[in-house]
Design a protein around this motif. Structure first.
Motif, short mmCIF file in Angstrom:
data_model
loop_
_atom_site.label_atom_id
_atom_site.label_comp_id
_atom_site.label_asym_id
_atom_site.label_seq_id
_atom_site.Cartn_x
_atom_site.Cartn_y
_atom_site.Cartn_z
N LEU A 193 47.80 34.42 60.90
CA LEU A 193 48.80 34.86 59.92
C LEU A 193 48.33 34.61 58.49
N TYR A 194 47.70 33.47 58.27
CA TYR A 194 47.22 33.12 56.93
C TYR A 194 46.24 34.16 56.40
N GLU A 195 45.25 34.52 57.22
CA GLU A 195 44.22 35.46 56.77
C GLU A 195 44.80 36.87 56.61
N VAL A 196 45.69 37.28 57.51
CA VAL A 196 46.31 38.60 57.40
C VAL A 196 47.11 38.71 56.11
N GLN A 197 47.91 37.70 55.83
CA GLN A 197 48.74 37.75 54.62
C GLN A 197 47.88 37.68 53.35
N LYS A 198 46.87 36.84 53.37
CA LYS A 198 46.00 36.71 52.20
C LYS A 198 45.27 38.01 51.89
N ALA A 199 44.95 38.77 52.94
CA ALA A 199 44.18 40.01 52.77
C ALA A 199 45.05 41.21 52.39
N ASN A 200 46.37 41.02 52.35
CA ASN A 200 47.27 42.14 52.08
C ASN A 200 48.27 41.81 50.96
N PRO A 201 47.77 41.63 49.73
CA PRO A 201 48.67 41.26 48.62
C PRO A 201 49.66 42.35 48.24
N GLU A 202 49.39 43.59 48.65
CA GLU A 202 50.33 44.67 48.34
C GLU A 202 51.60 44.55 49.18
N ILE A 203 51.52 43.85 50.31
CA ILE A 203 52.68 43.63 51.16
C ILE A 203 53.26 42.24 50.93
N PHE A 204 52.35 41.26 50.80
CA PHE A 204 52.76 39.87 50.64
C PHE A 204 52.39 39.43 49.22
N GLN A 205 53.37 39.52 48.30
CA GLN A 205 53.11 39.08 46.92
C GLN A 205 52.61 37.65 46.95
N GLN A 206 51.60 37.34 46.14
CA GLN A 206 50.97 36.04 46.30
C GLN A 206 50.24 35.59 45.05
#
Length: 286
Positions: free
Chosen positions: A3-16
């Motif tokens: 989950l960490y790597e998926v979210q980190k790689a998709n900032p357009e979905i997961f603001q970060q």
């Protein structure tokens, strides 16, 4: 799924944004499948802003909603949509152990660390929040999506205040017990990692990440403890669980395949028959 790597790689979905190896996320959950199998390789503090999600690990199921915070330790877990398929707006903070240690050392003189309970072996827990805690995490939201990068010192000050409010809350002593385990620096025993996660469809590198070891160190420690290869032990342990479920429950074979950690029914049937000299369907009828 890491989950960490998926979210980190998709900032357009997961603001970060990131600060000192800490990943801050603010998003509306895009989950469409009713149940998703995920895993976290860093401690995850979650604050629900609206809606809810169900989180399961083993026999434990918790609801993440706006009334409390949730801590997910390094582990695999299931994330499930609620019955009404409600949306879920959430803040998530991933903290690596070294950063937790440094913050805790700073807070230690100001925390009541006597009479702490034994660390809860559960891989997930909820924790109490109050109006001050909510004010702290809500004050971080405006910094997401900003074009101009803020100095780390500003964000870190807000984040430290949030963590201090969690750690100092009198109902959150179990959180302090968990942090103390990390501070002590003892590696999580291999058997503890494996017994908690063998039933999830993970790769060896995923087990290594959860145990906070490199892949080579994980393999070495595993063989030293179990006297066999990880692949062989995982298959045998999953087959043992599957056999127990077939004999003691009325669950379908497809459900048992999923709950035992296999990702392919035909592969499961083949290795089950090789091990027990009987097909899963016949074992279910015995």
């Amino acid at each position: 799924m890491d989950l960490y790597e998926v979210q980190k790689a998709n900032p357009e979905i997961f603001q970060q944004f990131s600060m000192k190896d800490t990943l801050f996320l603010y998003y509306s959950c895009p989950q469409r499948d009713r149940i998703m199998q995920l895993y976290a390789k860093h401690s995850q503090f979650t604050f629900t802003l609206s809606g809810e999600r169900l989180f399961s690990h083993g026999n434990q199921t918790l609801v993440s909603d706006s009334r409390k915070g949730m801590l997910i330790k390094r582990t695999a877990f299931l994330q499930e949509l609620p019955p009404d398929y409600e949306g879920w707006d959430v803040l998530v903070f991933y903290l690596k152990d070294d950063y937790l240690r440094s913050i805790f050392d700073e807070f230690r003189p100001h925390l009541k660390l006597n009479d702490l309970p034994e660390a809860d072996p559960s891989m997930m827990c909820t924790f109490a929040i109050n109006a001050q805690t909510r004010n702290c995490y809500n004050s971080i939201i405006p910094y997401f999506g900003r074009d101009k990068k803020m100095p780390d010192s500003i964000l870190e000050g807000k984040f430290k205040e949030l963590l201090f409010n969690i750690f100092s809350h009198p109902k959150n002593k179990q959180i302090l017990s968990y942090i103390m385990q990390i501070i002590d620096g003892y590696p999580t025993p291999i058997w503890e990692v494996m017994e908690a996660n063998y039933m999830y469809d993970l790769k060896l590198i995923d087990f290594a990440n959860i145990s906070n070891r490199s892949l080579s160190t994980f393999k070495r420690d595993f063989k030293q403890y179990y006297k066999m290869s990880p692949g062989k032990w995982i298959t045998e342990r999953r087959l043992k669980k599957a056999k127990s479920l077939l004999e003691t429950t009325s669950k379908s074979i497809s459900e048992i395949v999923f709950e035992s950690g296999f990702n392919n029914a035909s592969h499961f049937s083949r290795v089950f028959k090789e091990k027990f000299q009987i097909s899963p369907s016949l074992a279910q009828k015995v």
